[in-house]
Design an enzyme around this catalytic site. Structure first.
Site, mmCIF file in Angstrom:
data_model
loop_
_atom_site.group_PDB
_atom_site.id
_atom_site.type_symbol
_atom_site.label_atom_id
_atom_site.label_comp_id
_atom_site.label_asym_id
_atom_site.label_seq_id
_atom_site.Cartn_x
_atom_site.Cartn_y
_atom_site.Cartn_z
ATOM 1 N N SER A 220 17.201 -93.080 50.601
ATOM 2 C CA SER A 220 16.617 -93.722 51.336
ATOM 3 C C SER A 220 15.019 -92.819 51.662
ATOM 4 O O SER A 220 15.687 -91.589 51.374
ATOM 5 C CB SER A 220 17.323 -93.842 53.100
ATOM 6 O OG SER A 220 15.974 -94.697 53.399
ATOM 7 N N HIS B 38 15.752 -95.325 43.719
ATOM 8 C CA HIS B 38 14.423 -96.419 42.469
ATOM 9 C C HIS B 38 14.268 -96.475 41.465
ATOM 10 O O HIS B 38 13.945 -97.159 40.274
ATOM 11 C CB HIS B 38 12.835 -96.168 42.955
ATOM 12 C CG HIS B 38 12.975 -96.364 45.094
ATOM 13 N ND1 HIS B 38 12.521 -95.730 45.735
ATOM 14 C CD2 HIS B 38 12.678 -97.525 45.921
ATOM 15 C CE1 HIS B 38 12.868 -95.858 46.703
ATOM 16 N NE2 HIS B 38 12.323 -97.188 46.976
ATOM 17 N N GLY C 211 18.699 -102.096 44.901
ATOM 18 C CA GLY C 211 20.194 -101.528 45.496
ATOM 19 C C GLY C 211 20.722 -102.137 46.654
ATOM 20 O O GLY C 211 20.223 -102.850 47.112
ATOM 21 N N GLU C 212 22.067 -101.368 46.263
ATOM 22 C CA GLU C 212 23.213 -102.389 47.304
ATOM 23 C C GLU C 212 22.884 -101.418 48.649
ATOM 24 O O GLU C 212 23.744 -102.024 49.453
ATOM 25 C CB GLU C 212 24.361 -102.112 46.539
ATOM 26 C CG GLU C 212 24.384 -103.249 44.983
ATOM 27 C CD GLU C 212 25.780 -102.986 44.952
ATOM 28 O OE1 GLU C 212 26.773 -101.841 44.873
ATOM 29 O OE2 GLU C 212 26.263 -104.308 44.122
ATOM 30 N N MET D 53 8.694 -100.299 48.550
ATOM 31 C CA MET D 53 7.691 -99.618 49.577
ATOM 32 C C MET D 53 7.178 -98.483 49.360
ATOM 33 O O MET D 53 6.814 -97.399 49.762
ATOM 34 C CB MET D 53 8.329 -99.590 50.549
ATOM 35 C CG MET D 53 8.979 -101.476 50.857
ATOM 36 S SD MET D 53 8.506 -101.774 52.262
ATOM 37 C CE MET D 53 9.731 -101.284 53.218
ATOM 38 N N GLN E 189 7.954 -106.731 57.540
ATOM 39 C CA GLN E 189 8.944 -106.994 57.564
ATOM 40 C C GLN E 189 9.919 -105.686 58.600
ATOM 41 O O GLN E 189 10.809 -105.201 58.640
ATOM 42 C CB GLN E 189 9.894 -106.734 55.699
ATOM 43 C CG GLN E 189 9.207 -105.339 55.910
ATOM 44 C CD GLN E 189 9.965 -105.247 54.102
ATOM 45 O OE1 GLN E 189 9.335 -105.483 53.178
ATOM 46 N NE2 GLN E 189 10.792 -104.734 53.766
ATOM 47 N N LEU F 163 8.670 -92.812 46.468
ATOM 48 C CA LEU F 163 10.145 -93.606 45.134
ATOM 49 C C LEU F 163 11.129 -92.327 45.323
ATOM 50 O O LEU F 163 10.737 -90.576 45.926
ATOM 51 C CB LEU F 163 10.010 -93.551 44.211
ATOM 52 C CG LEU F 163 8.785 -94.520 43.829
ATOM 53 C CD1 LEU F 163 8.125 -95.016 42.403
ATOM 54 C CD2 LEU F 163 9.179 -95.966 44.138
#
Ligand code: PAF
Length: 282
Positions: free
Chosen positions: A188, A37, A150-151, A30, A61, A33
């Site tokens: 994030s 990312h 990503g986890e 989204m 979302q 970055l």
């Protein structure tokens, strides 16, 4: 790097590559970055012939309108950043391009086996419906060989794996380890919205997860969750939404350590107005 904003241009470009049986790696984002990312892009580029990154702030979302309105949009900066890594194609569509018709999307035909109704599914109603909708649409457009997630959004990764399995989509989903800031805070796009003080205090989230991990053998699941909640809530900048211990595969919560051989601790924490999530294997 090629930049496309329409589905037609992108599919025309990818068509030739597909016919030549090139492996297409895909990193959906989204935007806003960060190094997390970029690490997905580097991994994709090392495992595929061509890497496509998408930037699309997906309205469906967001369960919170102000979160959608304030989500950082930095397309120009992102484009420049992508040029510094091995990204071959940037796909940055508009909302009208992604959702040309008003349609009510439902994933009722996919059995998520409860993964969609816990944690993020419970606290962000409709969030995963929107994620599945956009990722399915992006997969239909890009038709990637491999797709990278990503986890940090561990539950999202599990949901996407289930969708792919259930719909039998020809794409391999690759989960990548969380990339962290110097003080452990999970990277994030939302971190950019923290004030200096909030940013400093947000580091307590990962520090607490690490201490919790070291203490697994010494406490019950309930005691550990309570301890994590208390430590985080004691900091005046932080407010816990949930602390959960769940099985890494089913994501269903456990109350006894022996209920699962692969456990993870998950947290959602408000830092001021900004909601952050993190997780750690126990
Ligand atoms: O993880 C994200 O950034 C988004 O949820 C995704 C997968 C790009 C779908 O909009």
């Amino acid at each position: 790097m090629q930049v496309f904003s329409t589905v037609r241009e992108l599919t025309e470009f990818l068509d030739t590559l597909m016919k030549a049986e090139k492996r297409i790696g895909f990193v959906p984002t989204m935007g806003a970055l960060h190094s997390g990312h970029l690490s997905l892009i580097e991994k994709s580029s090392s495992e595929n012939d061509i890497t496509v990154c998408s930037i699309f702030v997906n309205p469906t979302q967001f369960n919170n309108p102000s979160d959608l309105a304030n989500y950082p949009r930095t397309l120009e900066r992102d484009t420049t950043l992508l040029q510094t890594v091995a990204c071959d194609v940037l796909f940055a569509p508009s909302v009208a391009e992604m959702y040309p018709k008003d349609e009510v999307f439902s994933f009722q035909n996919i059995d998520f086996k409860g993964i969609d109704s816990v944690m993020e599914g419970k606290y962000r109603k409709g969030h995963f419906t929107g994620v599945v909708q956009v990722v399915k649409r992006l997969f239909d457009i890009v038709i990637p060989t491999n797709a990278y997630f990503g986890e940090k959004d561990y539950q999202q990764l599990a949901i996407i794996r289930r969708m792919v399995q259930s719909l039998n989509l020809p794409v391999k989903i690759i989960g990548c380890a969380i990339v962290r800031e110097f003080d452990g805070l999970a990277m994030s796009s939302r971190n950019a919205r923290l004030s200096e003080k909030e940013r400093e205090n947000a580091a307590l989230i990962y520090k607490t997860l690490l201490v919790a991990k070291q203490n697994v053998q010494k406490t019950t699941v309930e005691e550990l969750k309570k301890w994590v909640t208390e430590v985080l809530n004691t900091n005046t900048f932080l407010r816990v939404e949930y602390v959960e211990v769940a099985d890494s595969a089913t994501l269903l919560s456990i109350d006894e350590w022996q209920q699962s051989s692969s456990r993870r601790l998950f947290v959602a924490v408000f830092v001021g107005e900004i909601r952050l999530i993190d997780n750690i294997v126990l």
